[in-house]
Write a protein that holds these residues in place. Structure first.
Motif, PDB file in Angstrom:
ATOM      1  N   ASN A  18       0.781  -0.996  -0.215  1.00 35.71           N
ATOM      2  CA  ASN A  18      -0.058   0.014  -0.088  1.00 35.71           C
ATOM      3  C   ASN A  18       0.702   1.446   0.025  1.00 35.71           C
ATOM      4  O   ASN A  18       0.513   2.218  -0.546  1.00 35.71           O
ATOM      5  CB  ASN A  18      -0.946  -0.081   1.235  1.00 35.71           C
ATOM      6  N   ASP A  19       1.894   1.256   0.627  1.00 35.66           N
ATOM      7  CA  ASP A  19       3.002   2.228   0.551  1.00 35.66           C
ATOM      8  C   ASP A  19       3.395   2.507  -0.805  1.00 35.66           C
ATOM      9  O   ASP A  19       3.764   3.799  -1.109  1.00 35.66           O
ATOM     10  CB  ASP A  19       3.837   2.048   1.677  1.00 35.66           C
ATOM     11  N   VAL A  20       3.819   1.511  -1.488  1.00 33.22           N
ATOM     12  CA  VAL A  20       4.259   1.672  -2.741  1.00 33.22           C
ATOM     13  C   VAL A  20       3.195   2.344  -3.721  1.00 33.22           C
ATOM     14  O   VAL A  20       3.319   3.139  -4.321  1.00 33.22           O
ATOM     15  CB  VAL A  20       4.624   0.341  -3.481  1.00 33.22           C
ATOM     16  N   TYR A  21       2.052   1.964  -3.555  1.00 32.44           N
ATOM     17  CA  TYR A  21       0.822   2.308  -4.292  1.00 32.44           C
ATOM     18  C   TYR A  21       0.636   3.834  -4.102  1.00 32.44           C
ATOM     19  O   TYR A  21       0.416   4.596  -4.735  1.00 32.44           O
ATOM     20  CB  TYR A  21      -0.316   1.682  -4.040  1.00 32.44           C
ATOM     21  N   SER A  22       0.709   4.328  -2.585  1.00 28.75           N
ATOM     22  CA  SER A  22       0.738   5.727  -2.203  1.00 28.75           C
ATOM     23  C   SER A  22       1.652   6.412  -2.951  1.00 28.75           C
ATOM     24  O   SER A  22       1.415   7.661  -3.343  1.00 28.75           O
ATOM     25  CB  SER A  22       0.847   5.444  -0.742  1.00 28.75           C
ATOM     26  N   PHE A  23       2.909   5.983  -3.003  1.00 24.88           N
ATOM     27  CA  PHE A  23       4.158   6.870  -3.654  1.00 24.88           C
ATOM     28  C   PHE A  23       3.655   7.070  -5.202  1.00 24.88           C
ATOM     29  O   PHE A  23       3.793   8.103  -5.518  1.00 24.88           O
ATOM     30  CB  PHE A  23       5.368   5.798  -3.398  1.00 24.88           C
ATOM     31  N   VAL A  24       3.110   5.964  -5.805  1.00 21.45           N
ATOM     32  CA  VAL A  24       2.897   6.135  -7.373  1.00 21.45           C
ATOM     33  C   VAL A  24       1.866   7.317  -7.235  1.00 21.45           C
ATOM     34  O   VAL A  24       1.859   7.838  -8.107  1.00 21.45           O
ATOM     35  CB  VAL A  24       2.665   5.102  -7.887  1.00 21.45           C
ATOM     36  N   LYS A  25       0.831   7.354  -6.588  1.00 21.19           N
ATOM     37  CA  LYS A  25      -0.346   7.915  -6.481  1.00 21.19           C
ATOM     38  C   LYS A  25       0.065   9.512  -6.346  1.00 21.19           C
ATOM     39  O   LYS A  25      -0.546  10.190  -6.909  1.00 21.19           O
ATOM     40  CB  LYS A  25      -1.445   7.551  -5.364  1.00 21.19           C
ATOM     41  N   ASN A  26       0.965   9.751  -5.501  1.00 24.07           N
ATOM     42  CA  ASN A  26       1.572  11.174  -5.177  1.00 24.07           C
ATOM     43  C   ASN A  26       2.418  11.590  -6.265  1.00 24.07           C
ATOM     44  O   ASN A  26       2.918  12.791  -6.055  1.00 24.07           O
ATOM     45  CB  ASN A  26       1.882  11.108  -3.813  1.00 24.07           C
ATOM     46  N   ILE A  27       2.699  11.106  -7.412  1.00 21.19           N
ATOM     47  CA  ILE A  27       3.763  11.352  -8.510  1.00 21.19           C
ATOM     48  C   ILE A  27       2.814  11.826  -9.806  1.00 21.19           C
ATOM     49  O   ILE A  27       1.824  11.208  -9.746  1.00 21.19           O
ATOM     50  CB  ILE A  27       4.685  10.790  -8.584  1.00 21.19           C
ATOM     51  N   ASP A  28       3.306  12.770 -10.585  1.00 20.99           N
ATOM     52  CA  ASP A  28       2.639  12.965 -11.751  1.00 20.99           C
ATOM     53  C   ASP A  28       3.195  11.904 -12.698  1.00 20.99           C
ATOM     54  O   ASP A  28       4.423  12.080 -13.438  1.00 20.99           O
ATOM     55  CB  ASP A  28       3.159  14.455 -12.113  1.00 20.99           C
ATOM     56  N   THR A  29       2.453  10.777 -12.948  1.00 16.45           N
ATOM     57  CA  THR A  29       3.032   9.624 -13.543  1.00 16.45           C
ATOM     58  C   THR A  29       3.042   9.796 -15.220  1.00 16.45           C
ATOM     59  O   THR A  29       3.776   9.446 -15.931  1.00 16.45           O
ATOM     60  CB  THR A  29       2.053   8.506 -13.713  1.00 16.45           C
ATOM     61  N   THR A  30       2.339  10.972 -15.679  1.00 14.92           N
ATOM     62  CA  THR A  30       2.231  11.451 -17.023  1.00 14.92           C
ATOM     63  C   THR A  30       3.551  12.064 -17.489  1.00 14.92           C
ATOM     64  O   THR A  30       3.824  12.108 -18.576  1.00 14.92           O
ATOM     65  CB  THR A  30       1.206  12.501 -17.400  1.00 14.92           C
ATOM     66  N   ARG A  31       4.412  12.491 -16.590  1.00 13.54           N
ATOM     67  CA  ARG A  31       5.786  13.046 -16.854  1.00 13.54           C
ATOM     68  C   ARG A  31       6.850  11.887 -16.695  1.00 13.54           C
ATOM     69  O   ARG A  31       7.951  12.591 -17.015  1.00 13.54           O
ATOM     70  CB  ARG A  31       6.099  14.169 -15.755  1.00 13.54           C
ATOM     71  N   ILE A  32       6.433  10.714 -16.286  1.00 10.18           N
ATOM     72  CA  ILE A  32       7.581   9.729 -16.103  1.00 10.18           C
ATOM     73  C   ILE A  32       8.000   9.527 -17.412  1.00 10.18           C
ATOM     74  O   ILE A  32       7.322   9.100 -18.629  1.00 10.18           O
ATOM     75  CB  ILE A  32       7.097   8.475 -15.429  1.00 10.18           C
ATOM     76  N   GLU A  33       9.331   9.506 -17.917  1.00  8.53           N
ATOM     77  CA  GLU A  33       9.876   9.141 -18.961  1.00  8.53           C
ATOM     78  C   GLU A  33      10.612   7.772 -19.052  1.00  8.53           C
ATOM     79  O   GLU A  33      10.370   6.983 -20.045  1.00  8.53           O
ATOM     80  CB  GLU A  33      11.130  10.109 -19.486  1.00  8.53           C
ATOM     81  N   SER A  34      11.266   7.293 -17.976  1.00  5.50           N
ATOM     82  CA  SER A  34      11.947   5.946 -18.007  1.00  5.50           C
ATOM     83  C   SER A  34      11.820   5.680 -16.498  1.00  5.50           C
ATOM     84  O   SER A  34      12.013   6.755 -15.671  1.00  5.50           O
ATOM     85  CB  SER A  34      13.126   5.854 -18.735  1.00  5.50           C
ATOM     86  N   ILE A  35      11.877   4.350 -16.228  1.00  4.38           N
ATOM     87  CA  ILE A  35      12.270   4.073 -14.846  1.00  4.38           C
ATOM     88  C   ILE A  35      13.257   2.946 -14.991  1.00  4.38           C
ATOM     89  O   ILE A  35      13.185   1.952 -15.632  1.00  4.38           O
ATOM     90  CB  ILE A  35      10.801   3.203 -14.375  1.00  4.38           C
ATOM     91  N   GLN A  36      14.079   2.912 -14.002  1.00  9.64           N
ATOM     92  CA  GLN A  36      15.139   1.699 -13.790  1.00  9.64           C
ATOM     93  C   GLN A  36      15.106   1.345 -12.300  1.00  9.64           C
ATOM     94  O   GLN A  36      14.747   1.948 -11.488  1.00  9.64           O
ATOM     95  CB  GLN A  36      16.461   2.261 -13.981  1.00  9.64           C
ATOM     96  N   ILE A  37      15.098  -0.023 -12.258  1.00 12.76           N
ATOM     97  CA  ILE A  37      14.815  -0.753 -10.983  1.00 12.76           C
ATOM     98  C   ILE A  37      15.919  -1.559 -10.574  1.00 12.76           C
ATOM     99  O   ILE A  37      16.471  -2.450 -11.477  1.00 12.76           O
ATOM    100  CB  ILE A  37      13.578  -1.651 -11.027  1.00 12.76           C
ATOM    101  N   TYR A  38      16.631  -1.141  -9.720  1.00 13.56           N
ATOM    102  CA  TYR A  38      17.630  -1.932  -8.992  1.00 13.56           C
ATOM    103  C   TYR A  38      17.766  -2.679  -7.739  1.00 13.56           C
ATOM    104  O   TYR A  38      17.129  -2.063  -6.612  1.00 13.56           O
ATOM    105  CB  TYR A  38      18.990  -1.081  -8.983  1.00 13.56           C
TER     106      TYR A  38
END
Length: 270
Positions: free
Chosen positions: A40-60
């Motif tokens: 739920n905390d991960v979902y909350s993080f995503v909810k509170n950012i402007d996802t339309t502006r994300i150009e790329s994501i890297q996961i390490y």
């Protein structure tokens, strides 16, 4: 269960002005799954950012320094894929996740590190690196003395040649010449819509409007704005692009009474 922690790091590249946000998720020892609270905390993080502006994501993904290399690479990869799954479940598009990588363990010198358990706990994590497109530049309205073809909504134009005689709303010869020039400009740039704002000077503060010597009615600023409106209509400016309103003595410029006997344009649409 340890709480999910968030780390926000904002870095701006001087060349691209790109914003980078790093979000870190911490895991229990030897675990790669998330409980409901962490998810739920991960979902909350995503909810509170402007996802339309994300150009790329890297996961390490990372592990602490204990265990064999092969096992740690697998564990860190599982942790990275767990976060990827949660992001996709929340609506992040798979195509913008450009990197998913398990980095294995993070080596530390345990003989010189203070609070070794805490350091190891912080190494059991996944870093989600989000690269954002530059934020759109929102133009700030300003005050000008003439019309331009690149005006924005909210701009005010204070014409120093559209001034009135004291107590009157009749356009002077100088004002008519100026309005002729303005009309030619408005015919060229038909996207400009505006409010014509009339102003007055020299009335007591308790009396917001003044008497028009020509009409004998207390509507001087209104009449001045209307005079400009009617003149522009006579010059074939579409009345749907214009409105007019008198503001009385509520907006003095503070640089002399003559400048307060004026008409301004407020850009309402471009």
């Amino acid at each position: 269960m340890r709480k999910l922690a968030f780390i926000f790091l904002f870095a701006f590249n001087l060349l691209s002005a790109q914003e980078e946000v790093v979000h870190s998720v911490y895991f229990e020892f030897d675990k790669f799954n998330l409980d409901d609270k962490q998810a739920n905390d991960v979902y909350s993080f995503v909810k509170n950012i402007d996802t339309t502006r994300i150009e790329s994501i890297q996961i390490y993904g990372y592990c602490d320094d204990r265990g064999k290399d092969a096992y740690n690479y697998k564990l860190s990869s599982n942790r990275a894929n767990t976060i990827k799954t949660k992001l996709i479940e929340k609506g992040i598009k798979n195509k913008i996740i450009v990197t998913i990588e398990g980095k294995g363990r993070i080596l530390i010198e345990d003989d010189i590190v203070e609070n070794l358990p805490e350091v190891r706990q912080k190494n059991r994590r996944v870093d989600v690196v989000m690269n954002f497109k530059p934020a759109p530049i929102i133009p700030i309205p300003g005050v000008y003395n003439d019309l331009k073809n690149d005006m924005v909504v909210g701009d005010r134009i204070c014409f120093d040649k559209i001034l009135f005689e004291k107590g009157r709303s009749v356009l002077t010869h100088k004002a008519r010449v100026e309005l002729d020039r303005i009309a030619r400009f408005l015919h060229k740039y038909k996207n400009i819509h505006f409010e014509i704002q009339g102003h007055i000077c020299c009335t007591p503060t308790f009396q917001k409007e003044a008497i028009d010597k020509d009409t004998k009615k207390r509507a001087l600023s209104h009449n001045r704005a209307q005079a400009v409106y009617k003149y522009l209509i006579a010059k074939r400016i579409d009345k749907r692009r214009m409105s007019f309103k008198g503001y009385g003595n509520t907006q003095p410029l503070g640089n002399g009474s003559e400048q307060d006997r004026r008409v301004e344009f407020l850009i309402t649409k471009m």
